[in-house]
Scaffold this active site. Structure first.
Site, PDB file in Angstrom:
ATOM      1  N   PRO A   2       0.778  -1.235   0.000  1.00 30.19           N
ATOM      2  CA  PRO A   2       0.000   0.000   0.000  1.00 30.19           C
ATOM      3  C   PRO A   2       0.811   1.287   0.000  1.00 30.19           C
ATOM      4  CG  PRO A   2       0.021  -0.987   2.182  1.00 30.19           C
ATOM      5  CD  PRO A   2       1.095  -1.622   1.372  1.00 30.19           C
ATOM      6  N   GLU A   3       0.771   1.996  -1.079  1.00 34.39           N
ATOM      7  CA  GLU A   3       1.126   3.406  -1.064  1.00 34.39           C
ATOM      8  C   GLU A   3      -0.178   4.128  -1.365  1.00 34.39           C
ATOM      9  OE1 GLU A   3       4.737   4.760  -2.916  1.00 34.39           O
ATOM     10  OE2 GLU A   3       5.542   2.743  -2.996  1.00 34.39           O
ATOM     11  N   ARG A 123       2.743  -9.439   8.082  1.00 37.05           N
ATOM     12  CA  ARG A 123       3.820  -8.789   8.841  1.00 37.05           C
ATOM     13  C   ARG A 123       3.311  -7.971  10.020  1.00 37.05           C
ATOM     14  NH1 ARG A 123       7.980  -6.207   4.650  1.00 37.05           N
ATOM     15  NH2 ARG A 123       9.226  -5.993   6.514  1.00 37.05           N
TER      16      ARG A 123
END
Length: 293
Positions: A2-3, A123
């Site tokens: 995600p950016e 993560r």
DNA sequence: CATGCCCCCTGCACGC
DNA sequence: TGCGTGCAGGGGGCAT
């Protein structure tokens, strides 16, 4: 994953399906992601209806009627998948239809008609918070954020003002969410390539001696806008279908000019340079040392 | 204040 | 095949 363009794509995909939807329950499968979930997280969301969905920087904002905002950050590996109601009407989640390892399905939001939204994050660098709309801009996550790159207040004058006296690398400067909000490692590299600017030059070179934006700053601003807009268009085309396990992969990366292209030829036909990879602020930077100055 | 470094966590690609 | 190493789209926190 995600950016800004990815989060924007998630936002656009969820918006039509979830606006007006009522949360019937929230399953928490662990007590924290990167941070602990806010207290009474489930209870405070249960029974609430989604008023609207928006985005600020890389944050997804889900505003409930009554004014509470569910803030979601996807970190590095966070993924939201919306599943339609099970045909059988069973409340049991059908893992085989979800992407990712089910062990990392940390949160599930259930909606009135039986649809559910699953947050998967191997993560666990992502996190969620629950704040009131009125408190949002003062919230520690938001108060220092720079302008939206695609909004009106982001322009060369703003960049120049922020860059005044800053000795840090241009790369690190653009990555800093206080400069502008939403650029990540990939799009900084790509924008600098388009603007033909070296990631290693000092941020202060965006400003002239007269404290006005340098010409290169006027080039950089549309480069940033263009690359983000193009990525949103590309992301939208392949991320639309949230049920596809592979929907999140392979959307814009074919369009990268420098990111992940170390050792390959510069794509500019007037340039015979080779894409280099260096480390800045502990992260990889890709650029063409020949045409980026 | 600005800057640089380490860390959180898991998965994956690579070389041996 | 198995194992160790390094690296990954983010960003908070700390020392300097």
């Amino acid at each position: 994953m995600p950016e800004l363009p990815e989060v924007e794509t998630v936002k656009r995909a969820l918006e039509p399906a979830l606006t007006g939807a009522k949360i019937t329950s929230v399953q928490l499968r662990r007590k924290n992601l990167r941070f602990p979930f806010p207290k009474n997280f489930q209870r405070r969301l249960q029974g609430r209806r989604i008023a609207h969905i928006s985005r600020r920087a890389k944050y997804l904002l889900i505003t409930m009627t009554g004014g509470k905002v569910l803030v979601i950050h996807l970190g590095m590996s966070g993924r939201l998948t919306l599943s339609p109601p099970n045909k059988t009407g069973s409340k049991t989640k059908t893992h085989e239809t979800l992407p990712g390892d089910p062990r990392h399905d940390h949160v599930v939001f259930h909606f009135e008609q039986g649809a559910f939204l699953t947050y998967n994050d191997p993560r666990r660098f992502g996190f969620m918070d629950l704040v009131h709309t009125d408190e949002l801009s003062a919230h520690r996550l938001f108060h220092a954020l720079g302008p939206e790159p695609l909004g009106n207040s982001f322009n060369a004058r703003h960049l120049a003002r922020m860059a005044t006296g800053r000795k840090t690398d241009l790369k690190a400067f653009l990555l800093d969410q206080r400069t502008l909000a939403g650029l990540g490692n990939i799009y900084v590299c790509e924008a600098l390539y388009r603007a033909r600017l070296s990631p290693r030059r000092s941020a202060s070179t965006l400003v002239t001696k007269r404290n006005t934006p340098a010409k290169r700053t006027d080039v950089l601003v549309p480069a940033i806008r263009d690359v983000l807009n193009e990525a949103i268009v590309a992301g939208g085309s392949s991320l639309k279908d949230f049920k596809k396990p592979d929907g999140a992969l392979g959307y814009f990366q074919h369009a990268f000019d420098v990111y992940g292209r170390e050792g390959r030829k510069c794509r500019r036909d007037t340039c015979n340079g080779t894409v280099a990879r260096i480390t800045q602020a502990g992260r990889s930077t890709f650029y063409c040392p020949r045409c980026q100055r």
